[in-house]
Design a protein around this motif. Sequence first.
Motif, short mmCIF file in Angstrom:
data_model
loop_
_atom_site.label_atom_id
_atom_site.label_comp_id
_atom_site.label_asym_id
_atom_site.label_seq_id
_atom_site.Cartn_x
_atom_site.Cartn_y
_atom_site.Cartn_z
N ALA A 1 -4.63 -4.59 -5.81
CA ALA A 1 -3.79 -3.42 -5.48
C ALA A 1 -4.66 -2.18 -5.26
O ALA A 1 -5.69 -2.00 -5.90
CB ALA A 1 -2.80 -3.16 -6.61
N LEU B 1 5.20 1.19 -8.28
CA LEU B 1 4.52 0.03 -7.71
C LEU B 1 5.21 -0.39 -6.41
O LEU B 1 6.44 -0.59 -6.39
CB LEU B 1 4.52 -1.13 -8.71
CG LEU B 1 3.85 -2.43 -8.23
CD1 LEU B 1 2.36 -2.23 -7.95
CD2 LEU B 1 4.03 -3.54 -9.28
N CYS B 2 4.42 -0.50 -5.37
CA CYS B 2 4.95 -0.90 -4.06
C CYS B 2 4.32 -2.24 -3.68
O CYS B 2 3.10 -2.42 -3.82
CB CYS B 2 4.56 0.11 -2.98
SG CYS B 2 4.92 1.81 -3.41
N GLN B 3 5.16 -3.14 -3.21
CA GLN B 3 4.64 -4.42 -2.74
C GLN B 3 5.33 -4.81 -1.45
O GLN B 3 6.57 -4.75 -1.36
CB GLN B 3 4.87 -5.52 -3.80
CG GLN B 3 3.72 -5.58 -4.77
CD GLN B 3 3.90 -6.56 -5.90
OE1 GLN B 3 5.01 -7.04 -6.14
NE2 GLN B 3 2.84 -6.86 -6.60
N ASP B 4 4.54 -5.19 -0.48
CA ASP B 4 5.06 -5.66 0.80
C ASP B 4 6.13 -4.73 1.38
O ASP B 4 7.18 -5.19 1.83
CB ASP B 4 5.61 -7.08 0.65
CG ASP B 4 4.46 -8.06 0.49
OD1 ASP B 4 3.33 -7.73 0.89
OD2 ASP B 4 4.70 -9.15 -0.06
N GLY C 1 4.80 0.82 2.58
CA GLY C 1 3.91 0.29 1.55
C GLY C 1 2.44 0.35 1.89
O GLY C 1 1.61 -0.24 1.20
N MET D 1 -0.44 -10.35 -0.09
CA MET D 1 0.52 -9.32 -0.50
C MET D 1 -0.19 -7.96 -0.58
O MET D 1 -1.26 -7.88 -1.15
CB MET D 1 1.09 -9.70 -1.89
CG MET D 1 2.21 -8.82 -2.33
SD MET D 1 2.82 -9.20 -3.98
CE MET D 1 3.27 -10.90 -3.89
N THR D 2 0.41 -6.94 0.05
CA THR D 2 -0.18 -5.59 -0.02
C THR D 2 0.49 -4.84 -1.18
O THR D 2 1.72 -4.73 -1.21
CB THR D 2 0.14 -4.80 1.27
OG1 THR D 2 0.02 -5.69 2.36
CG2 THR D 2 -0.75 -3.60 1.43
N SER D 3 -0.32 -4.37 -2.09
CA SER D 3 0.25 -3.63 -3.23
C SER D 3 -0.42 -2.27 -3.37
O SER D 3 -1.63 -2.14 -3.17
CB SER D 3 0.02 -4.39 -4.54
OG SER D 3 0.51 -5.70 -4.45
N PRO E 1 -1.39 -5.09 -9.86
CA PRO E 1 -1.70 -6.48 -9.51
C PRO E 1 -3.11 -6.58 -8.92
O PRO E 1 -3.65 -5.59 -8.43
CB PRO E 1 -0.64 -6.82 -8.46
CG PRO E 1 0.33 -5.72 -8.45
CD PRO E 1 -0.32 -4.52 -9.06
#
Length: 480
Positions: free
Chosen positions: A42, A23-26, A435, A1-3, A39
């Motif tokens: 991150a 916060l950005c994820q995927d 992201g 997962m890219t955060s 996370p």
Amino acid sequence: MTSILIRGGTVVNADRSFVADVLCQDGSVVAVGENLHAPAGATVVDAGGQYVMPGGIDPHTHMQLPFMGTTTMDDFFSGTAAAMAGGTTTIIDFVIPNPQQPLLEAYQTWRGWAEKSASDYSFHMAITWWDETVKRDMGTLVQQEGINSFKHFMAYKNAIMCDDETLVNSFKRALELGAMPTVHAENGELVYLLQREVAALGISGPEGHPLSRPPMVEGEAANRAIAIADVLGVPIYVVHVSCIESAEAIARARARGQRVYGEVLAGHLLLDDSVYRNPDFASAAAHVMSPPFRPKGHQEALWRGLQSGNLHTTATDHCTFCAAQKAAGRDDFSKIPNGCGGVEERLAVIWDAGVNSGRLTPSEFVAITSANTAKLFNLYPRKGSVSVGADADLVVWDPQGTKTLSAKTQHSLGDFNVFEGRTVRGIPSHTVSQGVLVFAQGELRAERGKGRYLKRPAFGANFAAAKLRAEALTPTAVTR
Ligand code: URP
Ligand code: ZN
Ligand code: ZN
């Protein structure tokens, strides 16, 4: 997962601004709030003292455009990479079929060219001719390919110009389909005539370009297109409004309750027509674009249009030709390929001249550089807003950062910068696309082919209102 956690900035949306982490994820924004936890793994971006805004959307670019016998310097990779270096994370470009070319064939060609895009992108479709197959293909494009806007060039006679018959047929079809008609408003017949008259006076240099395209040539076309849209009951979007005459046409129509929208180019806001009187041919020719830069006074009207809400979006019409290409018109200004750059500089020059001067608030800046375009072309709130569920396309904006703009340091492949030497205050420190950090503290990490094609659905309820208006035109029985 890219955060990625963007910490401690002021989030600016078109409706409000507030201090929050993002916060950005995927590829999506998953949280906006105070004291968010990063996370494991991150990337954390410190946005203290900075603004966190939706990435810019440029609704008017021409990457890899074959035009006036040549093709623009920037392709979809170099152009979108340059855009991201300036904080713009989405472009809407144009598919422009040759007259008689099937729309779907041109569409597939442009889709192929755009596969190398670094940022997300979408397309308007130009209607350059008319028959029943064009009518049919407009339906396919709206219903299957996610194109909800059609462009009409009212200029460029003997090339891609639309006559009134095509305009009327296409506007009517757009209404049926729930798609937005847009116009390049210049009277192509008048331009054609004036080009010859100016040449007959012995004027062959770039100074002839604005003489052949005076403001009323634009005003006439804007009024005509707006009137046609009014009769048919379809909304209309006027691209690159450059002068008082067309800005007033839009304001008048809006005062009558008509749904008319106007786009302004960064260049038209900041430059005037003195650029065409530069004795250096290369410099004057580099500024040849249509509509041309206008005499002083018009710029103020465009700012006021944006401030008052009568003009809605800002764009660049990014269309780069190098000096060797512009030289095709050395002896005849009408042969200078029309187009200038700006996709990388738009946000910074508008912030500097608009926000630093007090003309615009940061939220108004977001509205005219991103949110309004997303709303008008049905990308909102996926694009144009910093909110949970939106695409993680963001720009971290350093309001104290400064930069002197120059062709020497730009990422665009063009060899000229219409904002050359201008020092701006307010620049992107980071750009996030899908992201991922694609620009950080001056370092561009654009990836070829990473951009996605964005389908834009047809309009529903917005257009229904316009249809009601059209129905009101239906004659009722006359009792005598
Ligand atoms: O001069 C310009 N604007 N070139 C690109 C084509 C257009 O009119 O938008
Ligand atoms: Zn145009
Ligand atoms: Zn254009």
